[in-house]
Design a protein around this motif. Structure first.
Motif, mmCIF file in Angstrom:
data_model
loop_
_atom_site.group_PDB
_atom_site.id
_atom_site.type_symbol
_atom_site.label_atom_id
_atom_site.label_comp_id
_atom_site.label_asym_id
_atom_site.label_seq_id
_atom_site.Cartn_x
_atom_site.Cartn_y
_atom_site.Cartn_z
ATOM 1 N N ASP A 191 -64.052 -34.765 -3.821
ATOM 2 C CA ASP A 191 -64.087 -35.963 -3.838
ATOM 3 C C ASP A 191 -63.821 -36.980 -2.947
ATOM 4 O OD1 ASP A 191 -63.370 -35.860 -6.619
ATOM 5 O OD2 ASP A 191 -61.179 -35.395 -6.626
ATOM 6 N N PHE A 192 -64.393 -36.033 -2.177
ATOM 7 C CA PHE A 192 -64.640 -36.990 -0.918
ATOM 8 C C PHE A 192 -65.172 -36.845 -0.322
ATOM 9 C CE2 PHE A 192 -61.073 -33.408 1.145
ATOM 10 C CZ PHE A 192 -60.177 -34.340 1.939
ATOM 11 N N HIS A 193 -65.184 -38.275 0.705
ATOM 12 C CA HIS A 193 -66.100 -38.902 1.555
ATOM 13 C C HIS A 193 -67.407 -39.256 1.242
ATOM 14 C CE1 HIS A 193 -66.369 -37.722 5.093
ATOM 15 N NE2 HIS A 193 -65.474 -37.589 5.237
ATOM 16 N N SER A 194 -68.252 -37.969 1.386
ATOM 17 C CA SER A 194 -69.480 -37.060 2.055
ATOM 18 C C SER A 194 -69.609 -35.965 1.738
ATOM 19 C CB SER A 194 -69.385 -37.752 3.107
ATOM 20 O OG SER A 194 -69.694 -37.819 4.292
ATOM 21 N N THR A 195 -70.898 -35.756 1.421
ATOM 22 C CA THR A 195 -71.731 -34.044 1.242
ATOM 23 C C THR A 195 -71.028 -33.101 2.700
ATOM 24 O OG1 THR A 195 -73.634 -34.819 1.949
ATOM 25 C CG2 THR A 195 -73.545 -34.961 -0.904
ATOM 26 N N ALA A 196 -71.060 -33.910 3.653
ATOM 27 C CA ALA A 196 -71.100 -32.938 4.633
ATOM 28 C C ALA A 196 -69.704 -32.318 4.980
ATOM 29 C CB ALA A 196 -70.638 -33.777 5.432
ATOM 30 N N ILE A 197 -68.926 -32.563 3.921
ATOM 31 C CA ILE A 197 -67.554 -31.851 4.168
ATOM 32 C C ILE A 197 -67.597 -30.714 2.352
ATOM 33 C CG2 ILE A 197 -64.812 -32.436 3.401
ATOM 34 C CD1 ILE A 197 -64.941 -34.791 5.030
ATOM 35 N N LEU B 103 -67.996 -45.301 -3.740
ATOM 36 C CA LEU B 103 -68.515 -46.704 -3.212
ATOM 37 C C LEU B 103 -68.063 -47.675 -4.797
ATOM 38 C CD1 LEU B 103 -71.650 -45.555 -1.374
ATOM 39 C CD2 LEU B 103 -69.868 -47.313 -0.836
ATOM 40 N N TYR B 104 -68.512 -47.494 -6.652
ATOM 41 C CA TYR B 104 -68.823 -47.381 -6.789
ATOM 42 C C TYR B 104 -67.176 -47.849 -7.617
ATOM 43 C CZ TYR B 104 -68.979 -48.769 -12.565
ATOM 44 O OH TYR B 104 -69.888 -48.510 -13.167
ATOM 45 N N ASN B 105 -66.012 -46.858 -7.042
ATOM 46 C CA ASN B 105 -64.718 -48.015 -8.177
ATOM 47 C C ASN B 105 -64.189 -48.349 -6.945
ATOM 48 O OD1 ASN B 105 -63.312 -45.779 -6.486
ATOM 49 N ND2 ASN B 105 -63.512 -43.779 -7.863
ATOM 50 N N GLY B 106 -64.889 -48.445 -5.929
ATOM 51 C CA GLY B 106 -64.179 -49.149 -5.106
ATOM 52 C C GLY B 106 -62.508 -48.485 -3.457
ATOM 53 N N SER B 107 -63.139 -47.415 -3.820
ATOM 54 C CA SER B 107 -61.960 -46.584 -3.336
ATOM 55 C C SER B 107 -61.875 -45.953 -1.532
ATOM 56 C CB SER B 107 -61.650 -45.074 -3.900
ATOM 57 O OG SER B 107 -62.491 -44.407 -3.943
ATOM 58 N N LEU B 108 -63.577 -46.254 -1.110
ATOM 59 C CA LEU B 108 -63.610 -45.939 0.417
ATOM 60 C C LEU B 108 -63.148 -47.306 1.690
ATOM 61 C CD1 LEU B 108 -65.618 -43.948 1.757
ATOM 62 C CD2 LEU B 108 -67.722 -45.400 2.350
ATOM 63 N N CYS B 109 -62.357 -46.573 1.830
ATOM 64 C CA CYS B 109 -61.207 -47.601 2.437
ATOM 65 C C CYS B 109 -61.112 -46.953 3.795
ATOM 66 C CB CYS B 109 -59.319 -46.701 2.393
ATOM 67 S SG CYS B 109 -59.159 -45.472 2.687
ATOM 68 N N ALA B 110 -60.739 -47.676 4.901
ATOM 69 C CA ALA B 110 -61.117 -47.583 6.352
ATOM 70 C C ALA B 110 -60.651 -46.727 6.944
ATOM 71 C CB ALA B 110 -59.998 -48.445 6.978
ATOM 72 N N VAL B 111 -60.266 -45.576 6.008
ATOM 73 C CA VAL B 111 -59.857 -43.647 6.879
ATOM 74 C C VAL B 111 -61.069 -43.098 6.530
ATOM 75 C CG1 VAL B 111 -58.983 -41.797 6.701
ATOM 76 C CG2 VAL B 111 -57.633 -44.053 6.630
ATOM 77 N N GLY B 112 -61.687 -43.414 5.103
ATOM 78 C CA GLY B 112 -63.089 -43.005 5.308
ATOM 79 C C GLY B 112 -63.955 -43.615 5.409
ATOM 80 N N MET B 113 -64.021 -44.928 6.021
ATOM 81 C CA MET B 113 -65.531 -44.735 6.678
ATOM 82 C C MET B 113 -65.211 -44.862 8.048
ATOM 83 S SD MET B 113 -66.945 -46.938 4.877
ATOM 84 C CE MET B 113 -68.396 -47.327 6.417
#
Length: 128
Positions: free
Chosen positions: A72-78, A107-117
């Motif tokens: 569920d994390f921000h990117s496939t790197a993890i 991105l779709y559900n808008g949960s990518l927040c400042a911490v994710g960025m």
């Protein structure tokens, strides 16, 4: 490594806490208010342990499967991990090329927040 993430199911929280404290680590942050930081419903909490030289983030899963939050994390790197008996990479071709994809669900559900960025920026600085 000086920065390590460990994933455990909730029922192992006390046991791992005791082990790390015996090894000279102390709890720096209990991470009880994780919903403002992590969008994953699979994360119960994140505890940060430190000693003089190292930091260990313990990601506590709501599931019996310790690694379910990884997906569920921000990117496939993890989306890579080492278990007691195997090495797993969800996207090995991307990982070995130093590439990553952003998790489209966030991105779709808008949960990518400042911490994710900020995390995405950190991985970009690491070569992804």
């Amino acid at each position: 490594p000086s920065d390590l993430n460990v994933y455990i199911p909730l029922h192992h929280k006390f046991q791992l806490t005791r082990l790390l404290e015996k090894k000279g680590y102390h709890i720096e942050n209990e991470g009880n208010n994780i919903h403002s930081t992590y969008s994953s419903s699979d994360i119960f909490s994140v505890m940060m342990f430190t000693n003089k030289h190292n930091k260990i983030d313990v990601v506590i899963s709501t599931s019996l499967c310790a690694v379910s939050p990884i997906f569920d994390f921000h990117s496939t790197a993890i989306m890579n991990f080492i278990s007691a008996d195997s090495i797993f990479s969800m996207y090995p071709s991307l990982t070995f090329q130093g590439l990553t994809m952003i998790n489209g669900a966030q991105l779709y559900n808008g949960s990518l927040c400042a911490v994710g960025m900020a995390a995405l920026k950190k991985y970009k600085e690491r070569g992804f």
